[in-house]
Motif scaffolding. Structure first.
Motif, PDB file in Angstrom:
ATOM      1  N   TYR A 153      -0.373  -1.510 -10.525  1.00  0.00           N
ATOM      2  CA  TYR A 153      -0.502  -3.055 -10.592  1.00  0.00           C
ATOM      3  C   TYR A 153       0.382  -3.648 -11.739  1.00  0.00           C
ATOM      4  O   TYR A 153       0.574  -5.013 -11.681  1.00  0.00           O
ATOM      5  CB  TYR A 153      -1.890  -3.318 -10.844  1.00  0.00           C
ATOM      6  CG  TYR A 153      -3.008  -3.389  -9.618  1.00  0.00           C
ATOM      7  CD1 TYR A 153      -2.913  -4.519  -8.770  1.00  0.00           C
ATOM      8  CD2 TYR A 153      -3.713  -2.467  -9.335  1.00  0.00           C
ATOM      9  CE1 TYR A 153      -3.686  -4.524  -7.713  1.00  0.00           C
ATOM     10  CE2 TYR A 153      -4.402  -2.299  -8.331  1.00  0.00           C
ATOM     11  CZ  TYR A 153      -4.507  -3.377  -7.331  1.00  0.00           C
ATOM     12  OH  TYR A 153      -5.191  -3.108  -6.092  1.00  0.00           O
ATOM     13  N   ARG A 154       0.883  -2.871 -12.648  1.00  0.00           N
ATOM     14  CA  ARG A 154       1.652  -3.472 -13.916  1.00  0.00           C
ATOM     15  C   ARG A 154       3.336  -3.564 -13.327  1.00  0.00           C
ATOM     16  O   ARG A 154       4.180  -4.080 -13.853  1.00  0.00           O
ATOM     17  CB  ARG A 154       1.467  -2.867 -14.919  1.00  0.00           C
ATOM     18  CG  ARG A 154       0.146  -3.008 -15.532  1.00  0.00           C
ATOM     19  CD  ARG A 154      -0.040  -2.294 -16.684  1.00  0.00           C
ATOM     20  NE  ARG A 154      -1.390  -2.647 -17.488  1.00  0.00           N
ATOM     21  CZ  ARG A 154      -1.996  -2.090 -18.501  1.00  0.00           C
ATOM     22  NH1 ARG A 154      -1.198  -1.204 -19.200  1.00  0.00           N
ATOM     23  NH2 ARG A 154      -2.820  -2.236 -19.069  1.00  0.00           N
ATOM     24  N   TYR A 195      -9.620  -5.051  -9.454  1.00  0.00           N
ATOM     25  CA  TYR A 195      -8.419  -5.924  -9.245  1.00  0.00           C
ATOM     26  C   TYR A 195      -8.596  -6.789  -8.275  1.00  0.00           C
ATOM     27  O   TYR A 195      -7.539  -7.153  -7.400  1.00  0.00           O
ATOM     28  CB  TYR A 195      -7.244  -4.790  -9.136  1.00  0.00           C
ATOM     29  CG  TYR A 195      -7.022  -3.963 -10.213  1.00  0.00           C
ATOM     30  CD1 TYR A 195      -6.664  -4.534 -11.182  1.00  0.00           C
ATOM     31  CD2 TYR A 195      -7.291  -2.661 -10.128  1.00  0.00           C
ATOM     32  CE1 TYR A 195      -6.128  -3.562 -12.452  1.00  0.00           C
ATOM     33  CE2 TYR A 195      -7.126  -1.774 -11.369  1.00  0.00           C
ATOM     34  CZ  TYR A 195      -6.503  -2.398 -12.401  1.00  0.00           C
ATOM     35  OH  TYR A 195      -6.036  -1.499 -13.668  1.00  0.00           O
ATOM     36  N   SER A 212      -3.620  -3.200  -3.593  1.00  0.00           N
ATOM     37  CA  SER A 212      -4.520  -3.814  -2.821  1.00  0.00           C
ATOM     38  C   SER A 212      -4.533  -3.158  -1.518  1.00  0.00           C
ATOM     39  O   SER A 212      -5.706  -2.956  -0.849  1.00  0.00           O
ATOM     40  CB  SER A 212      -4.778  -5.143  -2.994  1.00  0.00           C
ATOM     41  OG  SER A 212      -5.143  -5.280  -4.645  1.00  0.00           O
ATOM     42  N   ASP A 266       6.351  -4.279 -11.401  1.00  0.00           N
ATOM     43  CA  ASP A 266       6.928  -5.557 -10.772  1.00  0.00           C
ATOM     44  C   ASP A 266       7.594  -5.148  -9.545  1.00  0.00           C
ATOM     45  O   ASP A 266       8.348  -4.141  -9.643  1.00  0.00           O
ATOM     46  CB  ASP A 266       8.002  -6.352 -11.694  1.00  0.00           C
ATOM     47  CG  ASP A 266       7.162  -7.048 -12.573  1.00  0.00           C
ATOM     48  OD1 ASP A 266       5.987  -7.463 -12.608  1.00  0.00           O
ATOM     49  OD2 ASP A 266       7.804  -7.442 -13.924  1.00  0.00           O
ATOM     50  N   ALA A 270      -5.971  -9.632  -7.403  1.00  0.00           N
ATOM     51  CA  ALA A 270      -4.576  -9.265  -6.867  1.00  0.00           C
ATOM     52  C   ALA A 270      -4.455  -8.888  -5.484  1.00  0.00           C
ATOM     53  O   ALA A 270      -4.243  -7.900  -5.095  1.00  0.00           O
ATOM     54  CB  ALA A 270      -3.933  -8.130  -7.841  1.00  0.00           C
ATOM     55  N   THR A 271      -5.050  -9.700  -4.413  1.00  0.00           N
ATOM     56  CA  THR A 271      -5.279  -9.417  -3.078  1.00  0.00           C
ATOM     57  C   THR A 271      -3.933  -9.331  -2.696  1.00  0.00           C
ATOM     58  O   THR A 271      -4.016  -8.583  -1.417  1.00  0.00           O
ATOM     59  CB  THR A 271      -6.041 -10.467  -2.243  1.00  0.00           C
ATOM     60  OG1 THR A 271      -5.437 -11.527  -2.546  1.00  0.00           O
ATOM     61  CG2 THR A 271      -7.584 -10.351  -3.020  1.00  0.00           C
ATOM     62  N   ASP A 272      -2.904  -9.850  -2.829  1.00  0.00           N
ATOM     63  CA  ASP A 272      -1.618  -9.838  -2.125  1.00  0.00           C
ATOM     64  C   ASP A 272      -0.579  -8.647  -2.752  1.00  0.00           C
ATOM     65  O   ASP A 272       0.312  -8.606  -2.265  1.00  0.00           O
ATOM     66  CB  ASP A 272      -0.845 -11.171  -2.226  1.00  0.00           C
ATOM     67  CG  ASP A 272      -0.792 -11.516  -3.681  1.00  0.00           C
ATOM     68  OD1 ASP A 272      -1.362 -11.087  -4.432  1.00  0.00           O
ATOM     69  OD2 ASP A 272       0.336 -12.200  -4.053  1.00  0.00           O
ATOM     70  N   HIS A 273      -1.160  -7.896  -3.655  1.00  0.00           N
ATOM     71  CA  HIS A 273      -0.441  -6.609  -4.290  1.00  0.00           C
ATOM     72  C   HIS A 273      -0.356  -5.622  -3.259  1.00  0.00           C
ATOM     73  O   HIS A 273      -1.335  -5.499  -2.397  1.00  0.00           O
ATOM     74  CB  HIS A 273      -1.262  -6.105  -5.377  1.00  0.00           C
ATOM     75  CG  HIS A 273      -0.278  -5.471  -6.175  1.00  0.00           C
ATOM     76  ND1 HIS A 273      -0.042  -4.051  -6.108  1.00  0.00           N
ATOM     77  CD2 HIS A 273       0.554  -5.526  -7.208  1.00  0.00           C
ATOM     78  CE1 HIS A 273       0.542  -3.534  -6.763  1.00  0.00           C
ATOM     79  NE2 HIS A 273       0.932  -4.561  -7.754  1.00  0.00           N
TER      80      HIS A 273
END
Length: 88
Positions: free
Chosen positions: A16-17, A54, A63, A19, A57-60
């Motif tokens: 998640y970190r 998390y 996820s 980019d 952060a649904t658009d990650h």
């Protein structure tokens, strides 16, 4: 279950970190994460725990991969290899 128990090596946290991580890279991390779960930890419960941690952060891409991991059907493989597959 705590997030520390669900993600013992911090692989999901680190994904998640990152980019501009891609979904393919998240799938690779997911496999590493799944293989690193301690014996006796239910993967479905661990996925739910991490998704809750998390949820913002649904658009990650991770996820998306985790959500797909929840919807996959488990079960016994249809074919067995080796001597068990040839045994009548």
């Amino acid at each position: 279950m705590s997030v520390g128990e669900a993600d013992p090596k911090g692989l999901i946290r680190e994904s998640y970190r990152i980019d501009a991580i891609t979904e393919a890279e998240c799938r690779s991390i997911f496999v590493d994460w799944a293989l690193s779960l301690p014996v006796g930890v239910d993967a479905q419960d661990a996925i739910r725990t991490v998704l809750l941690a998390y949820e913002g952060a649904t658009d990650h891409p991770m996820s998306v991969v985790l959500a797909q991991g929840l919807t996959r059907e488990g079960g016994t493989p249809a074919r067995r290899g080796g001597w068990r597959g040839r045994r009548v």
